[in-house]
Design a protein around this motif. Structure first.
Motif, mmCIF file in Angstrom:
data_model
loop_
_atom_site.group_PDB
_atom_site.id
_atom_site.type_symbol
_atom_site.label_atom_id
_atom_site.label_comp_id
_atom_site.label_asym_id
_atom_site.label_seq_id
_atom_site.Cartn_x
_atom_site.Cartn_y
_atom_site.Cartn_z
ATOM 1 N N GLN A 191 -3.454 9.101 -9.333
ATOM 2 C CA GLN A 191 -4.885 9.359 -9.190
ATOM 3 C C GLN A 191 -5.246 9.659 -7.735
ATOM 4 O O GLN A 191 -6.125 10.489 -7.465
ATOM 5 C CB GLN A 191 -5.677 8.148 -9.682
ATOM 6 C CG GLN A 191 -7.182 8.296 -9.628
ATOM 7 C CD GLN A 191 -7.891 7.060 -10.177
ATOM 8 O OE1 GLN A 191 -7.410 6.396 -11.093
ATOM 9 N NE2 GLN A 191 -9.041 6.742 -9.607
ATOM 10 N N ALA A 192 -4.567 8.989 -6.800
ATOM 11 C CA ALA A 192 -4.813 9.215 -5.372
ATOM 12 C C ALA A 192 -4.026 10.399 -4.829
ATOM 13 O O ALA A 192 -4.154 10.737 -3.644
ATOM 14 C CB ALA A 192 -4.473 7.958 -4.580
ATOM 15 N N VAL A 209 -5.377 6.873 2.621
ATOM 16 C CA VAL A 209 -5.568 7.836 1.535
ATOM 17 C C VAL A 209 -6.043 7.117 0.273
ATOM 18 O O VAL A 209 -6.964 7.568 -0.416
ATOM 19 C CB VAL A 209 -4.267 8.617 1.260
ATOM 20 C CG1 VAL A 209 -4.453 9.588 0.102
ATOM 21 C CG2 VAL A 209 -3.804 9.356 2.509
ATOM 22 N N VAL A 210 -5.425 5.996 -0.007
ATOM 23 C CA VAL A 210 -5.826 5.198 -1.170
ATOM 24 C C VAL A 210 -7.260 4.708 -1.001
ATOM 25 O O VAL A 210 -8.073 4.766 -1.939
ATOM 26 C CB VAL A 210 -4.860 4.001 -1.359
ATOM 27 C CG1 VAL A 210 -5.399 3.039 -2.407
ATOM 28 C CG2 VAL A 210 -3.477 4.493 -1.765
ATOM 29 N N ALA A 213 -9.826 7.285 -1.629
ATOM 30 C CA ALA A 213 -9.971 7.596 -3.046
ATOM 31 C C ALA A 213 -10.796 6.548 -3.786
ATOM 32 O O ALA A 213 -10.966 6.635 -5.010
ATOM 33 C CB ALA A 213 -8.588 7.727 -3.693
ATOM 34 N N LEU A 215 -10.088 3.306 -4.015
ATOM 35 C CA LEU A 215 -9.229 2.304 -4.639
ATOM 36 C C LEU A 215 -8.873 1.213 -3.632
ATOM 37 O O LEU A 215 -8.816 1.465 -2.421
ATOM 38 C CB LEU A 215 -7.943 2.958 -5.156
ATOM 39 C CG LEU A 215 -8.110 4.074 -6.191
ATOM 40 C CD1 LEU A 215 -6.776 4.791 -6.410
ATOM 41 C CD2 LEU A 215 -8.644 3.512 -7.507
ATOM 42 N N PRO A 217 -6.353 -0.710 -1.643
ATOM 43 C CA PRO A 217 -4.956 -0.422 -1.305
ATOM 44 C C PRO A 217 -3.981 -1.544 -1.668
ATOM 45 O O PRO A 217 -2.961 -1.290 -2.315
ATOM 46 C CB PRO A 217 -5.000 -0.183 0.210
ATOM 47 C CG PRO A 217 -6.399 0.272 0.471
ATOM 48 C CD PRO A 217 -7.243 -0.532 -0.481
ATOM 49 N N VAL A 299 -3.626 -0.804 -5.752
ATOM 50 C CA VAL A 299 -2.529 0.146 -5.929
ATOM 51 C C VAL A 299 -1.194 -0.497 -5.593
ATOM 52 O O VAL A 299 -0.187 -0.207 -6.240
ATOM 53 C CB VAL A 299 -2.763 1.394 -5.053
ATOM 54 C CG1 VAL A 299 -1.593 2.369 -5.156
ATOM 55 C CG2 VAL A 299 -4.063 2.084 -5.463
#
Length: 454
Positions: A191-192, A209-210, A213, A215, A217, A299
Motif C-alpha cells: 500500500q505504501a 515513506v510509510v 502514507a 500509516l 511505521p 507496518v
C-alpha cells in the motif's frame, strides 16, 4: 522453492541429531564436564522407573502461543514415557519469572526444573548463590556436548562461583533458537509502494515513506520493559556490528558511551519524536502491541522469533520476517538460544529432572517445536521450510545470522543489574526524559560499577 535444513547444514543448527539415551549409572562428577558435582546423593542414572512415583515441578516462561502448545505436548509425552512421573507445570511470563524465580529457588519447596535466563543477572546470580547445580554429570548419558556447538553451549556455562560467563560448568540446556528481527505487513508495505527492507539503511529510508502514507511505521509497546532491550539491541547490532556490540556485552572491549552506542540511542529517540512509534508506547504491553500489529496497526514490528506461531496464525501470508543487514553487510542482530532448562540445587529428583531436560531438548522434541511453529536448536533431519512463508523467512534469517557470525548476545547479559538499568533507560530515552548521552552514560556507569566490584 524451499529452504532445506538438515542437522548438518547450519553452523548454529548443525548438530548431531542423536543423543545418548543409554540406561546407565555412574557416580557424580565422572562426566566430561570437568569434575562437576551434583548436589544430590543419588548416583547419576537414566533408570527413571526405579525412582517410584514422583512429582516433578517445572517452572517455565513459555507463555506465547506456539511454545506453550509445544510445552504441553512434550510434558504429556514425557509422562507417557515415564508413567511414574507426574509433571506439575508452573508457567509465568518472562518478567514474572525474573522477579519470582530467585525466591522460589531459595525456598523450602523449590521446583525441580526451571528455565533460567543466561548471563550475569539471572544464571550467574543463581550459580553464585548455589541455587542451580551443574548438569555435566548427566552429559555422558545424554550427549549434550556432542549435540550442540560449543559456542551455543557456552551461553549456559559459568564458573562455579558465577563470576565468569561462557566457561566452566554447564548449568542448563536450551531447546529453542531465537533471534530478534523485523516483522513486516506485506499488504501495508505494498500500500505504501515499498518492498521489504533487507538492510537497516533500507529500513530507515522506508520509515518516512510509510508515515507519509498515513500509516504507523513501527508498532511497539514497552510496558513489559523487555521489548526495549530488543529494539535497541537490534538497532545497536546493525549500527556497531556484531563484533563491537558483542564485545560490549561480554566486557571484552569498548564502552557503552562509544559513538555507535550514542548514534543508536539517537536514532531510537528520533523514532519516538518523529512519531514512528505509537503514542503512549511505554504504557502498552508487548502482547497488546503484537495483537495490534497482527490487526493491521503498524507496518513494522521488532520482536523475536518466539512470535512466529502467533503472527503466522493471525496474519497468514500477509506477514514476513527479516534479520536486517548492518554495517558489516551481513545480517546482525540479537540472538542465541532460548532460556536454559536447568536443574535446581534443592531438587530431590535430580535424575528425573535431567531426563526431563533431555526429553524437551532432543531431536524428537525438535519435531514437536517445528510442528507448533517454533524454531528449535536441533532441527529434524530433512526439515524443509517453505519459501515465502513466515516459517521460511525465520529459518532463512536464522541461518543467515548464525552462518555469518551475526549473533549478538542479549544486552542485559552484561551485568547482574543491566536488565533493570537498560530497560528503565530505554523508557526514559523514548519518553524524552533523557538525552542519548545521558542514556549511554547510565549504561556505562552500571557496567563500570560491575567491573569495579570484580
Amino acid at each position: 522453492m524451499t529452504t532445506q535444513f538438515t542437522a548438518r547444514r547450519s553452523v548454529l543448527l548443525g548438530l548431531a541429531a542423536t543423543g545418548a539415551g543409554v540406561a546407565a549409572a555412574c557416580t557424580p562428577g565422572s562426566s566430561n564436564g570437568g569434575g562437576s558435582q551434583t548436589t544430590s546423593s543419588e548416583p547419576v542414572s537414566t533408570d527413571i522407573a526405579a525412582l517410584g512415583d514422583i512429582t516433578l515441578t517445572v517452572w517455565d516462561q513459555n507463555t506465547d502461543e506456539g511454545i506453550d502448545a509445544a510445552t504441553e505436548q512434550l510434558n504429556e509425552q514425557f509422562m507417557q514415557k515415564y508413567p511414574n512421573v507426574r509433571v506439575e507445570r508452573v508457567s509465568r511470563s518472562f518478567d514474572d519469572l525474573k522477579t519470582t524465580l530467585r525466591l522460589a529457588l531459595s525456598g523450602d519447596d523449590a521446583p525441580d526444573v526451571v528455565q533460567a535466563n543466561q548471563g550475569y543477572p539471572d544464571m550467574g546470580a543463581f550459580v553464585e548463590a548455589a541455587l542451580l547445580q551443574p548438569v555435566d554429570p548427566w552429559d555422558e548419558l545424554y550427549g549434550w556436548t556432542q549435540r550442540y556447538p560449543a559456542d551455543l553451549l557456552s551461553l549456559n556455562r559459568f564458573s562455579e562461583d558465577g563470576r565468569k560467563w561462557r566457561e566452566g560448568n554447564l548449568y542448563g540446556v536450551s531447546a529453542t533458537g531465537e533471534i530478534v528481527g523485523l516483522y513486516y505487513n506485506k499488504r501495508l508495505l505494498q500500500q505504501a509502494g515499498l518492498a521489504a527492507p533487507a538492510t537497516m539503511e533500507e529500513f530507515q529510508a522506508a520509515l518516512p515513506v510509510v508515515a507519509a502514507a498515513g500509516l504507523l511505521p513501527i508498532q511497539y509497546g514497552d510496558a513489559d520493559k523487555s521489548p526495549g532491550i530488543h529494539v535497541f539491541g537490534a538497532l545497536l547490532s546493525a549500527t556497531a556490528g556484531e563484533q563491537a556490540a558483542g564485545d560490549l556485552v561480554s566486557g571484552s572491549g569498548g564502552a557503552w558511551t562509544d559513538p555507535d552506542v550514542v548514534a543508536s540511542a539517537t536514532t531510537l529517540q528520533e523514532w519516538a519524536t518523529r512519531e514512528y512509534l505509537p503514542d503512549g508506547h511505554n504504557g502498552v504491553a508487548e502482547d497488546d502491541a503484537v495483537a495490534r500489529f497482527a490487526g493491521g496497526e503498524g507496518v513494522f514490528l521488532f520482536n523475536g522469533t518466539w512470535q512466529l506461531a502467533t503472527l503466522a496464525g493471525a496474519m497468514g501470508a500477509d506477514v514476513g520476517f527479516v534479520a536486517l543487514a548492518g554495517v558489516d553487510g551481513k545480517p546482525e542482530t540479537l540472538g542465541g538460544v532460548g532460556l536454559a532448562w536447568a536443574l535446581t540445587a534443592r531438587t530431590a529428583n535430580a535424575n528425573a529432572a535431567a531426563a526431563y531436560v533431555d526429553f524437551v531438548t532432543n531431536a524428537a522434541a525438535g519435531q514437536v517445536l517445528v510442528d507448533t511453529g517454533n524454531l528449535p536448536v536441533v532441527f529434524p533431519d530433512g526439515y524443509q521450510a517453505q519459501s515465502g512463508t513466515l516459517a521460511g523467512d525465520v529459518a532463512t534469517s536464522w541461518e543467515g545470522v548464525s552462518r555469518n557470525g551475526g549473533l549478538v548476545p542479549y544486552l542485559d547479559y552484561a551485568t547482574p543489574t543491566f536488565y533493570d538499568t537498560l530497560t528503565g533507560a530505554v523508557q526514559q530515552l523514548t519518553g524524552g526524559q533523557a538525552t542519548p548521552e545521558q542514556f549511554t552514560r547510565t549504561l556505562q556507569d552500571d557496567y563500570a560499577a560491575f567491573q569495579q566490584d570484580r
